[in-house]
Every structure is written in C-alpha cells, then in structure tokens.
Design a protein around this motif. Structure first.
Motif, PDB file in Angstrom:
ATOM      1  N   ARG A   1      18.192  22.736  54.891  1.00  0.00           N
ATOM      2  CA  ARG A   1      19.060  23.429  53.756  1.00  0.00           C
ATOM      3  C   ARG A   1      17.989  24.556  53.059  1.00  0.00           C
ATOM      4  NH1 ARG A   1      21.761  19.998  51.203  1.00  0.00           N
ATOM      5  NH2 ARG A   1      20.303  19.942  49.363  1.00  0.00           N
ATOM      6  N   THR A   2      16.907  24.057  52.762  1.00  0.00           N
ATOM      7  CA  THR A   2      15.910  24.683  51.904  1.00  0.00           C
ATOM      8  C   THR A   2      14.994  25.765  52.745  1.00  0.00           C
ATOM      9  OG1 THR A   2      15.810  23.207  50.083  1.00  0.00           O
ATOM     10  CG2 THR A   2      14.066  24.730  50.284  1.00  0.00           C
ATOM     11  N   HIS A   3      14.596  25.102  53.804  1.00  0.00           N
ATOM     12  CA  HIS A   3      13.468  25.864  54.767  1.00  0.00           C
ATOM     13  C   HIS A   3      13.906  26.085  56.048  1.00  0.00           C
ATOM     14  CE1 HIS A   3      10.441  24.717  51.976  1.00  0.00           C
ATOM     15  NE2 HIS A   3      10.986  23.355  51.864  1.00  0.00           N
ATOM     16  N   GLY A   4      15.171  25.871  56.733  1.00  0.00           N
ATOM     17  CA  GLY A   4      15.641  26.148  57.962  1.00  0.00           C
ATOM     18  C   GLY A   4      15.200  25.156  58.824  1.00  0.00           C
TER      19      GLY A   4
ATOM     20  N   LEU B   1       7.110  21.077  60.669  1.00  0.00           N
ATOM     21  CA  LEU B   1       7.867  19.856  61.109  1.00  0.00           C
ATOM     22  C   LEU B   1       9.173  20.657  61.648  1.00  0.00           C
ATOM     23  CD1 LEU B   1       8.590  16.923  61.412  1.00  0.00           C
ATOM     24  CD2 LEU B   1       9.702  17.093  59.144  1.00  0.00           C
ATOM     25  N   VAL B   2       9.405  20.503  62.747  1.00  0.00           N
ATOM     26  CA  VAL B   2      10.654  21.149  63.440  1.00  0.00           C
ATOM     27  C   VAL B   2      11.695  20.213  63.442  1.00  0.00           C
ATOM     28  CG1 VAL B   2      11.553  22.295  65.785  1.00  0.00           C
ATOM     29  CG2 VAL B   2       9.072  22.416  65.023  1.00  0.00           C
ATOM     30  N   VAL B   3      13.023  20.398  62.739  1.00  0.00           N
ATOM     31  CA  VAL B   3      14.012  19.622  62.323  1.00  0.00           C
ATOM     32  C   VAL B   3      15.289  20.329  63.059  1.00  0.00           C
ATOM     33  CG1 VAL B   3      13.040  19.108  60.143  1.00  0.00           C
ATOM     34  CG2 VAL B   3      14.664  20.824  60.283  1.00  0.00           C
ATOM     35  N   GLY B   4      15.220  21.245  63.626  1.00  0.00           N
ATOM     36  CA  GLY B   4      16.440  21.940  64.245  1.00  0.00           C
ATOM     37  C   GLY B   4      16.321  21.223  65.861  1.00  0.00           C
TER      38      GLY B   4
END
Length: 418
Positions: A35-38, A53-56
C-alpha cells in the motif's frame, strides 16, 4: 561499513528487512508495504545495504521469466565495495560462488539437468521408505511421554536425515548438519561457521565418492559432471550444499507449518482425525498462506530498468518476495477461501532458476510422509498451548516455528531408527 551513496534505495524511505513483524504478522506487513510503496519496495539489509523487495505477483513473474535482464550473476551487484568479509548474509548472497545459484545461460541449463537427473534416479519407493523409517524412529523417541515439541524433536530432524541418506552422507552426521544449516540460513553471527561445517562435510563426501563411487546422488553427479566441459568436484560440492540447504530447512518448516495449520485452523481441525485426505490440501494451503520460503536473494538488474513504477539501476539487488506475492490481492482476492488445489503459488520459484521438479517432488514426499506418519501414530494429537502464543524464528528468509508443543495419548514405541 561505508554507507551507500545518496539516491539509492536505502535513502528512499526504505523498510528494514528485519524486525519482529516478519515473524508476528508478515501478512499485514506485506500489505502495508504494498500500500505504501507499491509492488517494488525499497528495503535495507543488515549494515545499511540497500535492495529492492518485489512483493507484486506480476512483477515477480516478470523478473523470474527474464534471466537476461534480471540476472543470477551476483558479480553484477553495485554494492560489493560496501560489503565486508564478515557480512552475515554472505552465505546467502555470495560472490564468485561456483554453485548453480549463480550460474547463468546454457551452462546453468546443463547443470540443472545434471541435478534433476541425479535426484530423479532416486527410487520413489525407497525415498518414502527412508522417510517412514526416520519418521517412525523419531516418533519412538517421544511417543510414550504424551507430550513433545514437534519442531525440535521431529520436523527439524527429519528432512536432513533423509537427504543425507540419499546424497551419501552417513546417518550419524545428521544432527550436526541440522545445527549448521540453521546457523547458515538464519543469517546471524554463526552463519559463516555453519557454512564452513557444510563445506567440510561435503568435501569429505566428495573425496570418498571419488575414491569409491556408490549408489547415491553424490556419485551420480560426479560421474555425470566428469569431462573437460563438465562440472568439477568443487562445483559438485557447491551444488550439493545448495541442495541440502534448499531441501532441508524449507521442508522442515513445511512440516511444522502444515501441522500448525491442521491443529489451529477450523477448516482442518474437524477433519484432523478423519484420515489422510486433508494432508495434501493443508500442505497446499501452507504454500499459499504460510510458505516456508518467505524471501529469496535474489536477482541483479543487468541494466537500468523500470519495474513496478520504480527506477531500478544496473547492478541493483532485487529480492524475491515469494510470500508477499502469493498474497497479492490481484491473484488472491479472498484469502479466507481455500485455494482448492490451485498450484499457481510461487513458493518453488518460477522460470529457469526455479526449484528443479525432482527436488520439489522429494520435498513433497518427505513432508507428506512426516505429517501422515505423525497423525497415524498419534491420532489424538492436540496443541498444548494457545495458538496465539506460537512464535516464529527470527529470519526474513524462511518462515518457521520456534516450537510447536503438543499433547497426545501415550503409545508404545515401534522400535524404528531415530
């Protein structure tokens, strides 16, 4: 340590890749990050070392599908001038390591086939028999007591012993390997010492199998790797270490996390004593919701690129947020609903550097056998503490329990091997 230069991710409202929330509430933490960083989050590793850190889910799929742009070649890292020789994450993010993790291109493909062929040659019935033998032996050590800690007395001791057997390592060396692997993977002060223990163990195994080949994984890899364009003993040693580390700890955590789910989640507790049909479903749910491999290092950008709205510089390190991507609302719109066997999770990675399929099958056999044997032997097993009191190990990489205390009706030992 020299601070990273201004303008890098460490100076862009970075999130430390450490702290209690990785253990207590990673789902909410990853949700806040997204939510904060995409989908691509600036993070800081120990020593103020910057990374992404890739969270998508989509972004992670893109990275693992393009090995040319997002390379496994750690020599590309633009932070090497700031990394000291005793950095605790060096065993996880190594430089000039001759293992398959950092090999690229056609040579990587040949190396992956060598590993897959050596593992695929393991008789699946023998593998399950070994897993049952060690599982029964471990249960025998506590079944008469009516209580135990499943993590320290069972889950943490089983995978390494099965893997040691099929790789060619003497059974007696299993307990010391467990301690060394834990030290290395947790990335703390004993990480380098743990790595050195593994090097000594596998160096001795390689020397023995060069002198006297046997019917085991190490011997098959040495034979297949021989030749002027093949893979030498040092490369085989490194790959065996990678296979042991990747095969033991995540599998141990898969066992522990599956049993935790079955003991605490209403979707499974009702069927816990109803047979084995729920074990596979619970194991699959764990890979979505509570995957043992939380974050993986990593990939390095081969050139300047934009990803998820971020400007990624050539040589930047990208960490694969497998757990976060599995919870991406774009692919899991309702996390409260069972996935029904959907295997689109990224827990074993994706692309040419994903976990080889025979290695995945080996982990599944060991984990499922461990859970089934325990439930068969102790059918009324129950959690001995409130579920909310269970705690996780302090590692941003792997997600596993520090303990899983249980009670059960005491039963006689079978006399198996521990």
């Amino acid at each position: 340590m020299t601070a990273p230069p201004p303008g890098c991710p460490a100076h862009a409202q970075s999130v430390p890749l450490s702290g209690p929330r990785f253990q207590t509430d990673p789902v909410a933490l990853y949700r806040e990050m997204r939510r904060t960083h995409g989908p691509v989050v600036p993070v800081v590793l120990p020593g103020d070392v910057p990374a992404w850190l890739v969270v998508g889910y989509r972004e992670l799929h893109q990275i693992t599908s393009d090995p040319q742009l997002f390379s496994r070649d750690s020599e590309l890292w633009n932070q090497w001038p700031h990394i000291p020789a005793d950095w605790p994450l060096l065993p996880m993010i190594g430089r000039k390591q001759p293992s398959i993790l950092y090999t690229v291109g056609e040579r990587h493909s040949r190396r992956a086939r060598l590993i897959s062929d050596a593992l695929e040659a393991v008789d699946p019935f023998e593998l399950r028999r070994y897993a049952e033998e060690f599982a029964d032996g471990l249960v025998d050590t506590f079944c008469t007591r009516g209580e135990t800690d499943i993590i320290s007395r069972y889950a943490m001791l089983l995978p390494v012993r099965v893997l040691a057997r099929i790789y060619g390592i003497p059974d007696a060396q299993g307990p010391d390997l467990v301690a060394a692997l834990n030290d290395m993977i947790d990335g703390r002060e004993r990480a380098v010492a743990g790595q050195q223990h593994l090097i000594r163990t596998f160096s001795a195994l390689i020397a023995e199998r060069q002198a006297a080949p046997a019917h085991d994984v190490a011997s098959r890899m040495l034979a297949a790797g021989a030749g002027p364009d093949g893979f030498g003993p040092e490369e085989i040693l490194q790959d065996l270490m990678v296979m042991m580390a990747a095969g033991h700890q995540p599998t141990a955590d898969w066992i522990g996390n599956t049993l935790r789910l079955m003991l605490t989640d209403d979707r499974f507790t009702a069927s816990l004593s109803g047979g084995r049909h729920s074990v596979a479903e619970a194991m699959n749910e764990v890979l979505w919701e509570d995957t043992p491999t939380q974050n993986v290092a990593g990939r390095w950008a081969a050139r300047d690129i934009r990803l998820g709205g971020r400007a990624i510089a050539a040589g930047d390190l990208l960490l694969l947020g497998l757990a976060a991507a599995n919870g991406d609302p774009q692919v899991r719109t309702d996390a409260s609903v069972l996935t029904g066997g959907n295997n689109a999770f990224l827990s074993f990675g994706h692309g040419e550097h994903r976990c080889p399929f025979p290695a995945q099958e080996t982990a599944e056999v060991i984990a499922r056998t461990a859970v089934e044997v325990l439930l068969d032997r102790l059918p009324d097993i129950d959690l001995a503490v409130p579920a909310e009191s269970l705690t996780r190990r302090p590692s941003p990489w792997l997600r596993g329990l520090t303990a899983l205390p249980v009670t059960f009706t005491p039963t006689p030992a079978l006399g198996g091997s521990a």
